[in-house]
Motif scaffolding. Structure first.
Motif, short mmCIF file in Angstrom:
data_model
loop_
_atom_site.label_atom_id
_atom_site.label_comp_id
_atom_site.label_asym_id
_atom_site.label_seq_id
_atom_site.Cartn_x
_atom_site.Cartn_y
_atom_site.Cartn_z
N GLN A 1 0.83 -1.20 0.00
CA GLN A 1 0.00 0.00 0.00
C GLN A 1 0.87 1.25 0.00
O GLN A 1 0.58 2.23 -0.68
CB GLN A 1 -0.91 -0.01 1.23
N TYR A 2 1.93 1.20 0.78
CA TYR A 2 2.85 2.34 0.86
C TYR A 2 3.48 2.62 -0.50
O TYR A 2 3.70 3.78 -0.87
CB TYR A 2 3.94 2.05 1.89
N LEU A 3 3.71 1.58 -1.23
CA LEU A 3 4.31 1.72 -2.56
C LEU A 3 3.28 2.09 -3.61
O LEU A 3 3.60 2.32 -4.76
CB LEU A 3 5.01 0.42 -2.95
N GLY A 4 2.03 2.10 -3.19
CA GLY A 4 0.97 2.49 -4.12
C GLY A 4 0.41 1.33 -4.91
O GLY A 4 -0.35 1.52 -5.84
N THR A 5 0.81 0.13 -4.53
CA THR A 5 0.30 -1.05 -5.24
C THR A 5 -0.24 -2.06 -4.23
O THR A 5 0.24 -3.17 -4.12
CB THR A 5 1.42 -1.71 -6.06
N LYS A 6 -1.22 -1.63 -3.48
CA LYS A 6 -1.77 -2.49 -2.44
C LYS A 6 -2.36 -3.79 -2.99
O LYS A 6 -2.49 -4.76 -2.28
CB LYS A 6 -2.85 -1.75 -1.67
N SER A 7 -2.69 -3.74 -4.26
CA SER A 7 -3.25 -4.95 -4.87
C SER A 7 -2.18 -5.97 -5.17
O SER A 7 -2.47 -7.09 -5.52
CB SER A 7 -3.97 -4.57 -6.17
N SER A 8 -0.93 -5.54 -5.06
CA SER A 8 0.16 -6.44 -5.41
C SER A 8 0.98 -6.85 -4.20
O SER A 8 2.20 -6.84 -4.23
CB SER A 8 1.06 -5.76 -6.43
N ALA A 9 0.29 -7.22 -3.15
CA ALA A 9 0.98 -7.65 -1.94
C ALA A 9 1.84 -8.88 -2.26
O ALA A 9 2.87 -9.11 -1.64
CB ALA A 9 -0.03 -7.99 -0.86
N ARG A 10 1.42 -9.62 -3.25
CA ARG A 10 2.18 -10.82 -3.62
C ARG A 10 3.56 -10.44 -4.10
O ARG A 10 4.51 -11.17 -3.94
CB ARG A 10 1.46 -11.57 -4.73
N MET A 11 3.65 -9.29 -4.70
CA MET A 11 4.94 -8.81 -5.18
C MET A 11 5.90 -8.57 -4.03
O MET A 11 7.10 -8.81 -4.13
CB MET A 11 4.75 -7.50 -5.95
N VAL A 12 5.35 -8.10 -2.92
CA VAL A 12 6.18 -7.86 -1.74
C VAL A 12 6.75 -9.19 -1.27
O VAL A 12 7.93 -9.29 -0.92
CB VAL A 12 5.36 -7.20 -0.62
N GLY A 13 5.93 -10.19 -1.26
CA GLY A 13 6.38 -11.52 -0.87
C GLY A 13 7.48 -12.00 -1.80
O GLY A 13 8.47 -12.59 -1.38
N TRP A 14 7.31 -11.72 -3.05
CA TRP A 14 8.30 -12.13 -4.04
C TRP A 14 9.60 -11.36 -3.83
O TRP A 14 10.70 -11.90 -3.98
CB TRP A 14 7.74 -11.89 -5.44
N ALA A 15 9.46 -10.12 -3.47
CA ALA A 15 10.63 -9.28 -3.21
C ALA A 15 11.38 -9.82 -2.00
O ALA A 15 12.61 -9.87 -1.99
CB ALA A 15 10.19 -7.84 -2.97
N MET A 16 10.64 -10.25 -1.01
CA MET A 16 11.26 -10.82 0.18
C MET A 16 12.03 -12.08 -0.19
O MET A 16 13.13 -12.33 0.29
CB MET A 16 10.18 -11.17 1.20
N ASN A 17 11.43 -12.83 -1.07
CA ASN A 17 12.04 -14.07 -1.52
C ASN A 17 13.39 -13.79 -2.17
O ASN A 17 14.33 -14.56 -2.05
CB ASN A 17 11.11 -14.76 -2.52
N ALA A 18 13.46 -12.65 -2.83
CA ALA A 18 14.69 -12.27 -3.53
C ALA A 18 15.65 -11.52 -2.62
O ALA A 18 16.77 -11.21 -3.02
CB ALA A 18 14.32 -11.41 -4.73
#
Length: 110
Positions: free
Chosen positions: A32-49
């Motif tokens: 949400q902070y990044l402006g893409t609250k719909s893409s929380a999955r991306m955050v998870g993917w970022a964590m993975n990386a």
DNA sequence: TACGTGACAAGAG
DNA sequence: TCTCTTGCCACGT
């Protein structure tokens, strides 16, 4: 890694680094902070990386239920839990206790 | 080049 | 109140 071309990931890491000691946040909050609250999955993917990046406290990022959904990605099954407990965060059965209390919202703090 | 995967979240039934 | 379905986007194969 193409650090400049993966701005999204870099921003995720940047937010993670700003998480205060003894506090946790959620994937959704970061998204949400990044402006893409719909893409929380991306955050998870970022964590993975972000595994190899010591600057990124991925253990302070949990899902909206305060559940350590990413613990399996750490070496020890409860390494993530131990890291949090060492910071004063009470964790029981891979679940952050008093999640509302220790929750850190980048949208409000940054 | 194209498709599938992924540590989630929110809305609808 | 609970469960299921959809959206979203970058990375890896």
């Amino acid at each position: 890694m193409k650090q400049d071309t993966t701005g999204f990931f870099q921003r995720v890491y940047e937010v993670c680094r700003k998480i205060p000691y003894g506090r946790v946040t959620s994937y959704g909050a970061i998204a949400q902070y990044l402006g893409t609250k719909s893409s929380a999955r991306m955050v998870g993917w970022a964590m993975n990386a972000s595994h190899g990046l010591e600057d990124v406290p991925a253990h302070r990022v949990v899902n909206r239920n305060g559940l350590l959904s990413g613990k399996h990605h750490f070496e020890g099954t409860n390494l993530m839990q131990q890291l949090l407990e060492s910071e004063g965060v009470e964790v029981t059965d891979s679940q952050v206790q008093d999640f509302k209390v220790v929750f850190w919202d980048p949208n409000l703090e940054l």
